[in-house]
Design an enzyme around this catalytic site. Structure first.
Site, short mmCIF file in Angstrom:
data_model
loop_
_atom_site.label_atom_id
_atom_site.label_comp_id
_atom_site.label_asym_id
_atom_site.label_seq_id
_atom_site.Cartn_x
_atom_site.Cartn_y
_atom_site.Cartn_z
N GLY A 84 0.81 -1.22 0.00
CA GLY A 84 0.00 0.00 0.00
C GLY A 84 0.83 1.26 0.00
O GLY A 84 1.66 1.51 -0.88
N GLY A 85 0.61 2.09 1.02
CA GLY A 85 1.30 3.36 1.11
C GLY A 85 2.80 3.23 1.15
O GLY A 85 3.53 4.09 0.63
N GLY A 95 13.62 8.46 -36.15
CA GLY A 95 13.29 9.01 -34.84
C GLY A 95 14.39 8.83 -33.81
O GLY A 95 14.49 9.58 -32.84
N ALA A 96 15.24 7.83 -34.03
CA ALA A 96 16.34 7.59 -33.09
C ALA A 96 17.32 8.77 -33.08
O ALA A 96 17.93 9.06 -32.05
CB ALA A 96 17.07 6.32 -33.45
#
Length: 521
Positions: free
Chosen positions: A176-177, A411-412
């Site tokens: 959890g937290g 894009g590289a």
């Protein structure tokens, strides 16, 4: 009445007795319980982290005031956490250590106050904070006070982010937290097999979804080290975890107003690395391990890799050149040909942003044919995740040096810190290929009509591929356009990097005013 008599009487006696009870070493039952489970006690963990085992404890007297279940009447000792500060390699550091043998180290109002005060102290002093985490989540008996406690820890951790380095060491089951508060920090170190992290445990999952899962399947080191990428380092013992945290801090400044520490260097910056030529295969389509090149140029070959088992097609980590910290980002051609997928993109982007936050220069080693194509990549958000790299590099104001080793396609070119996203220096090896795409794909488009008209289409296609390769797949056209600053002998890379880092060490650029940027999370 002598001082000794005074000390042995009344208020002094009560004080010493109560203070003694706060020392876990004086509780042999708790010590034995911890050691029987293969764990150190909370105080032993603090001692293992700090120089000479010495630290100053803070807020040891804070207690809960919960009237439900008469909790305030019970002896909840340290409220499940010990907080304090000390030194690591003679530099000040704050820390907190969960005591899992006090109500499972569940967090209530008092524990929340202790941890928040420690984070606040670290922010005021401008020093790093290390969390030694072994906690079960919010304290149910305290209800909303426990929720507010964790909410406050989340808030303080987020505010501290980018101001002081934050490290979490996972030393037990963090649910959890406790899982969220660790995930908000900069680096997570998990101890195998005792470390676990999840939001809801196996019992809850079974009751809600009907799934049968084990703690390890849900949130063990294998899961978070190689599947989710949540954990940056996996180690096999608590002592190894403490040593790693101490080493990691040597690469980092105490806060974002400082530069990382500089260490005396005995590895000459003029040292040549002739082995690089042999590391790079003659066949451009053959993979190799970029880490070999990285180690050949950094001080003493010392490279601290981060998230080693996650998104292994992308390499990130810390090293030094001439005694100064650098952040390394690199493609790994032997895995997925070095393509950038969803995981590799956010792995690199987050690291770039961390380095920029703490004044750590970036060196990028590029050998990438582009983003990984495919339906699964598109459906899982390669556009969004891929843009994180573009954004992170563009926004970074630290010195940025890019080394184009081989492929730098499409894009590289931008994703691996091309000139257009702010690279201060782009160096290329003679083996570099900077182009929109590889020769095979490009020839089919550029020379489509010539190939279609040819009697022997396959032979013509091969001829056009070679023509495109000779004309465009090299570093010279990019150098002519000024998007490569220099084409260099690979063996000279270490000296070139050292010289450029030195000239850029006082880099200062103007940025437009804004509250903060809006990175595509």
């Amino acid at each position: 009445m002598t001082d000794q008599i005074k000390k042995d009487s009344g208020v002094y006696k009560i004080f010493r007795e109560r203070r003694s009870k706060q020392t876990i070493a004086n509780n042999p039952i708790k010590v034995e319980k911890a050691h029987a489970k293969g764990k150190l006690t909370a105080q032993e963990r603090m001692a293992a982290l700090f120089d000479n085992g010495k630290y100053e404890e803070t807020d040891p007297w804070i207690r809960n005031r919960c009237v439900q279940f008469d909790l305030y009447k019970k002896d909840v000792e340290n409220e499940g956490v010990i907080t304090g500060f000390g030194q690591i390699f003679e530099r000040k550091v704050c820390a907190f250590s969960h005591d899992v043998f006090v109500m499972g180290a569940s967090l209530g109002e008092a524990q929340g106050i202790k941890i928040c005060r420690t984070i606040e102290l670290a922010m005021k002093a401008g020093i790093p904070i290390v969390g030694l985490n072994d906690a079960s989540g919010a304290r149910i008996q305290e209800g909303v006070a426990g929720l507010h406690g964790y909410c406050s820890v989340f808030g303080q951790t987020s505010i501290a982010s980018g101001w002081v380095p934050q490290i979490s060491i996972i030393l037990g089951t963090c649910a959890g937290g406790a899982a969220y508060s660790s995930a908000l920090t900069d680096f997570l170190i998990m101890v195998n097999p005792i470390g676990k992290m999840f939001i809801t445990g196996p019992a809850v999952i079974k009751s809600v979804t009907g799934e049968d899962v084990t703690f390890d399947q849900l949130g063990g080191s294998q899961v978070h080290g190689s599947v989710t990428g949540l954990v940056h380092f996996v180690v096999d013992s608590e002592s190894e975890a403490m040593d790693l945290a101490r080493i990691l801090l040597t690469f980092l400044p105490s806060n974002s107003k400082e530069l990382p520490p500089v260490y005396q260097n005995s590895d000459p910056i003029t040292r040549r690395a002739p082995e690089i030529v042999d590391i790079i295969p003659e066949n451009q389509n053959k993979g190799f391990d970029m880490k070999e090149i990285i180690r050949s140029v950094v001080d003493h070959g010392d490279f601290l890799e981060i998230q080693e088992k996650f998104a292994m097609n992308m390499i990130i980590g810390f090293a030094r050149i001439d005694g100064r910290t650098v952040g390394i980002v690199g493609n790994r051609p032997k895995v997925l040909a070095g393509c950038i997928d969803n995981n590799a993109a956010w792995k690199a982007a987050r690291f770039v942003r961390f380095c920029d936050s703490f004044n750590i220069p970036l060196i990028t080693f590029a050998d990438c044919p582009g983003y990984l194509p495919g339906l699964s990549q598109e459906y899982n958000g390669i556009i969004r995740n891929g843009s994180k790299m573009l954004f992170a590099y563009s926004e970074a104001t630290v010195p940025k040096i890019t080394v184009v080793v081989r492929k730098d396609y499409g894009g590289a070119y931008s994703a691996m810190c091309g000139k257009g996203v702010g690279a201060d220096v782009v160096l290329a090896f003679p083996t570099a290929e900077i182009a929109v795409m590889g020769a095979e794909g490009a020839a089919n488009i550029v020379f489509k009509h010539e190939i279609e008209k040819a009697e022997d289409k396959q032979e013509k296609r091969i001829e056009m591929i070679e023509k495109y390769r000779d004309e465009f797949l090299n570093p010279y056209r990019a150098a002519e356009y000024g998007i490569v600053d220099d084409i260099i002998e690979p063996s000279e890379l270490r000296e070139k990097l050292a010289m450029h880092l030195d000239i850029l060490k006082d880099k200062n650029i103007w940025s437009p005013y804004k509250k903060h940027s809006n990175i595509p999370l």
